[in-house]
Design an enzyme around this catalytic site. Structure first.
Site, PDB file in Angstrom:
ATOM      1  N   ASP A   1       0.839  -1.200   0.000  1.00 45.72           N
ATOM      2  CA  ASP A   1       0.000   0.000   0.000  1.00 45.72           C
ATOM      3  C   ASP A   1       0.876   1.253   0.000  1.00 45.72           C
ATOM      4  O   ASP A   1       1.729   1.418   0.879  1.00 45.72           O
ATOM      5  CB  ASP A   1      -0.894  -0.020   1.251  1.00 45.72           C
ATOM      6  N   ASP A   2       0.663   2.129  -0.985  1.00 41.67           N
ATOM      7  CA  ASP A   2       1.414   3.392  -1.082  1.00 41.67           C
ATOM      8  C   ASP A   2       2.922   3.152  -1.128  1.00 41.67           C
ATOM      9  O   ASP A   2       3.700   3.894  -0.512  1.00 41.67           O
ATOM     10  CB  ASP A   2       1.076   4.316   0.102  1.00 41.67           C
TER      11      ASP A   2
ATOM     12  N   CYS B   1      -6.058   4.150  -3.976  1.00 41.56           N
ATOM     13  CA  CYS B   1      -6.276   2.778  -3.510  1.00 41.56           C
ATOM     14  C   CYS B   1      -7.436   2.014  -4.149  1.00 41.56           C
ATOM     15  O   CYS B   1      -7.238   0.977  -4.781  1.00 41.56           O
ATOM     16  CB  CYS B   1      -6.482   2.776  -1.988  1.00 41.56           C
TER      17      CYS B   1
ATOM     18  N   ARG C   1      -7.344  -1.422  -6.637  1.00 48.59           N
ATOM     19  CA  ARG C   1      -7.697  -2.750  -6.127  1.00 48.59           C
ATOM     20  C   ARG C   1      -8.805  -3.392  -6.961  1.00 48.59           C
ATOM     21  O   ARG C   1      -8.810  -4.613  -7.180  1.00 48.59           O
ATOM     22  CB  ARG C   1      -8.103  -2.644  -4.661  1.00 48.59           C
TER      23      ARG C   1
ATOM     24  N   LYS D   1      -6.100  -5.254   3.988  1.00 49.41           N
ATOM     25  CA  LYS D   1      -6.888  -4.084   3.575  1.00 49.41           C
ATOM     26  C   LYS D   1      -7.738  -4.413   2.348  1.00 49.41           C
ATOM     27  O   LYS D   1      -7.222  -4.692   1.280  1.00 49.41           O
ATOM     28  CB  LYS D   1      -5.942  -2.918   3.271  1.00 49.41           C
TER      29      LYS D   1
ATOM     30  N   HIS E   1     -10.844  -2.364   1.094  1.00 52.16           N
ATOM     31  CA  HIS E   1     -11.057  -1.039   0.497  1.00 52.16           C
ATOM     32  C   HIS E   1     -11.835  -1.061  -0.812  1.00 52.16           C
ATOM     33  O   HIS E   1     -11.604  -0.244  -1.716  1.00 52.16           O
ATOM     34  CB  HIS E   1      -9.737  -0.300   0.312  1.00 52.16           C
TER      35      HIS E   1
ATOM     36  N   SER F   1      -8.921   1.746   4.526  1.00 52.91           N
ATOM     37  CA  SER F   1      -7.625   2.242   4.993  1.00 52.91           C
ATOM     38  C   SER F   1      -7.624   2.436   6.503  1.00 52.91           C
ATOM     39  O   SER F   1      -8.617   2.908   7.075  1.00 52.91           O
ATOM     40  CB  SER F   1      -7.289   3.583   4.313  1.00 52.91           C
TER      41      SER F   1
ATOM     42  N   HIS G   1       1.199   2.386   4.122  1.00 54.68           N
ATOM     43  CA  HIS G   1       0.298   3.545   4.170  1.00 54.68           C
ATOM     44  C   HIS G   1       0.417   4.271   5.513  1.00 54.68           C
ATOM     45  O   HIS G   1       0.678   3.660   6.550  1.00 54.68           O
ATOM     46  CB  HIS G   1      -1.141   3.059   3.963  1.00 54.68           C
TER      47      HIS G   1
ATOM     48  N   ASP H   1      -0.304  -0.955  -4.919  1.00 54.17           N
ATOM     49  CA  ASP H   1      -1.512  -0.341  -5.475  1.00 54.17           C
ATOM     50  C   ASP H   1      -1.276   0.996  -6.163  1.00 54.17           C
ATOM     51  O   ASP H   1      -1.929   1.324  -7.136  1.00 54.17           O
ATOM     52  CB  ASP H   1      -2.593  -0.181  -4.388  1.00 54.17           C
ATOM     53  N   ASN H   2      -0.356   1.794  -5.662  1.00 54.24           N
ATOM     54  CA  ASN H   2      -0.065   3.104  -6.248  1.00 54.24           C
ATOM     55  C   ASN H   2       1.233   3.629  -5.662  1.00 54.24           C
ATOM     56  O   ASN H   2       1.822   3.009  -4.770  1.00 54.24           O
ATOM     57  CB  ASN H   2      -1.209   4.103  -6.012  1.00 54.24           C
TER      58      ASN H   2
ATOM     59  N   LYS I   1       1.848   9.467  -5.530  1.00 53.46           N
ATOM     60  CA  LYS I   1       0.437   9.159  -5.348  1.00 53.46           C
ATOM     61  C   LYS I   1      -0.458  10.315  -5.794  1.00 53.46           C
ATOM     62  O   LYS I   1      -0.154  11.482  -5.564  1.00 53.46           O
ATOM     63  CB  LYS I   1       0.169   8.839  -3.874  1.00 53.46           C
TER      64      LYS I   1
END
Length: 500
Positions: free
Chosen positions: A30-31, A70, A74, A124, A126, A151, A230, A282-283, A303
């Protein structure tokens, strides 16, 4: 070996028609930025297990998610379809969101279930919670789920402990919502979630799932979308203080340690040679958090933006004895994971338009990627503007550019939120092989070769957008505070009474 013979070899090798179909483990950070892992060049990150996967597997340099935030990312990962088709825009889901990933969308888990696969998600989600948890993983093809359904910053965190012995979380997170719950299947197990024990609970859940599946001689699909790295970062006693990189590094190391536990379990259970493991994120990094926000390496911004730093991700494919170790510069995407897994399992593809391509020739034969183009949508796509950018081969054209609050604090003035929307006609065009940082746009004047590339890009863009049907907008359905998950329904005053 001819392509048809290779295909036959692949099917036989993976025992599609035998009693031992392959297992799948999908790891999703994540992130996480392109430059955050040791194997991608970060000098102080502690990621020994991911580094081992990269050394023993295939490491990608040109791998993309479909969104710089996010929820849309996903949705595309699990469905093989751009988020615009499923309506997962603009932005992300919140605890009280009315919408979610539509139940008529087919996830990887639902592709595998008809073949007898055990399926589990941990971490997660989301992709919506909804009334009575109607959008949880257990409604989308997963037999089991343990995790926070959105999140972990989407609830007040200033009084929560993120590092031992009692270091409070950095910042306030989302004040006014319920504290984040830990959900097991369809039920709230704990509220607020205990961040110091969370990763251990995830690791135990995931390893037990693998052990049980193997003992029951059932092929399995494990999806582990981590909260790491994240904001706000957290880590338990096994990882806190272990990294040279501070809170971000400790968070990343804890994630890496869980991956190590999963790999050890695969080895102990004797199934590592029959398990396809794939890792990505994810990003891009949330640069506004500065040293707590990740690193995009040589890539531009992070991001929230459609520059390379927002959507180009580290990715590793691992299958000992099957995938030859190395590095690939072929273009691929999270969209390609569903069709690849379906091919390896011998599963039928869903009867819808898919945007992904089967990667088996790339993964197992060092062949060319079937992906020729990558589309870049902003966090708030609409049919009027269409694509913000498009990559075709080594060239990327920006039709619109815009910064994002998520990418603030960098010295590059194109990245922060005050870099407002700007249309480009002709589009900005970059050679990503010579200039991955997108610093030097190529002038089309006097360059018939660049003009020809732009014409081809415009043609691909027009063809793609002509066949893109936007789904019903799920996130714009709004929020209802009564839908926020609460372990003591009907209590008062909400949200503070939601505690168990």
């Amino acid at each position: 070996m001819t392509y048809s013979l290779f295909n036959c070899f692949v099917l036989c090798l993976f025992c599609v028609c035998s009693s031992s179909p392959p297992n799948f483990v999908l790891l999703f950070a994540d992130d996480l930025g392109f430059g955050d892992l040791g194997c991608y060049g970060h000098p102080s990150s502690l990621t020994p297990n991911l580094d081992r996967l990269a050394a023993g597997g295939l490491r990608f340099t040109d791998f993309y998610s479909t969104s710089p935030v996010c929820s849309p990312s996903r949705a595309s990962l699990l469905t093989g379809r751009y988020q615009t088709r499923s309506g997962i825009f603009p932005g992300v889901f919140y605890p009280g969101s009315i919408g979610g990933l539509p139940l008529n969308e087919t996830t990887i888990a639902e592709v595998l279930k008809p073949l007898g696969y055990a399926t589990a998600a941990v971490g997660k989600w989301h992709l919506g919670y909804g009334a009575n948890g109607r959008f949880l993983p257990t409604k989308q093809g997963f037999d089991q789920y343990l995790g926070i359904p959105y999140s972990h910053d989407q609830g007040p965190c200033h009084n929560l402990t993120c590092f031992p012995p009692d270091v409070k979380c950095f910042g306030l997170c989302d004040v006014g919502a319920v504290t984040v719950p830990l959900v097991h299947n369809d039920n709230i197990k704990q509220q607020p979630a205990n961040f110091l024990d969370l990763e251990r609970a995830y690791s135990d859940f995931a390893t037990n799932f693998i052990v049980t599946s193997v003992k029951e001689k059932q092929p399995f699909f494990l999806y582990y979308p981590s909260h790491h790295t994240h904001y706000p970062q957290y880590a338990g006693t096994g990882a806190a203080g272990r990294s040279l990189r501070g809170p971000f590094g400790d968070s990343l190391y804890e994630f890496d340690s869980t991956i190590g536990n999963l790999m050890t379990t695969l080895e102990k259970m004797g199934v590592i040679n029959n398990t396809f493991v794939f890792f990505t994120a994810d990003n891009g990094p949330e640069l506004m958090r500065m040293s707590r926000g990740g690193n995009s390496g040589p890539l531009k911004c992070g991001k929230g933006t459609t520059y390379e730093g927002g959507m180009r991700e580290p990715a590793i494919a691992f299958w000992p004895g099957v995938i030859t170790p190395g590095v690939t510069h072929e273009m691929a995407s999270t969209l390609d994971i569903l069709p690849t897994i379906a091919r390896l399992a011998g599963a039928e593809l869903p009867p819808v338009i898919l945007d992904g391509f089967d990667m088996t020739d790339l993964l197992f034969h060092k062949g060319k990627s079937k992906r020729e183009a990558m589309m870049f949508y902003p966090t708030d796509p609409n049919e009027e503007r269409g694509l913000f950018a498009l990559r075709l081969g080594k060239y990327k054209a920006h039709f619109y550019t815009r910064g994002a609050t998520h990418s603030a604090t960098t010295p590059d003035h194109d990245c922060p939120g005050f870099a407002v929307l700007k249309a480009h006609d002709p589009p900005l065009i970059f050679d990503l092989e010579a200039d991955p940082s997108e610093r030097y746009p190529l002038p089309p004047e006097g360059r018939p070769d660049i003009q020809a590339v732009l014409a081809q890009i415009e043609k691909v863009k027009a063809q793609f957008e002509a066949n893109m049907v936007f789904g019903e907008n799920q996130i714009s359905k709004g929020e209802d505070p009564n839908l926020e998950p609460c372990c003591t329904p009907g209590c008062s005053p909400k949200p503070t009474c939601c505690h168990c």
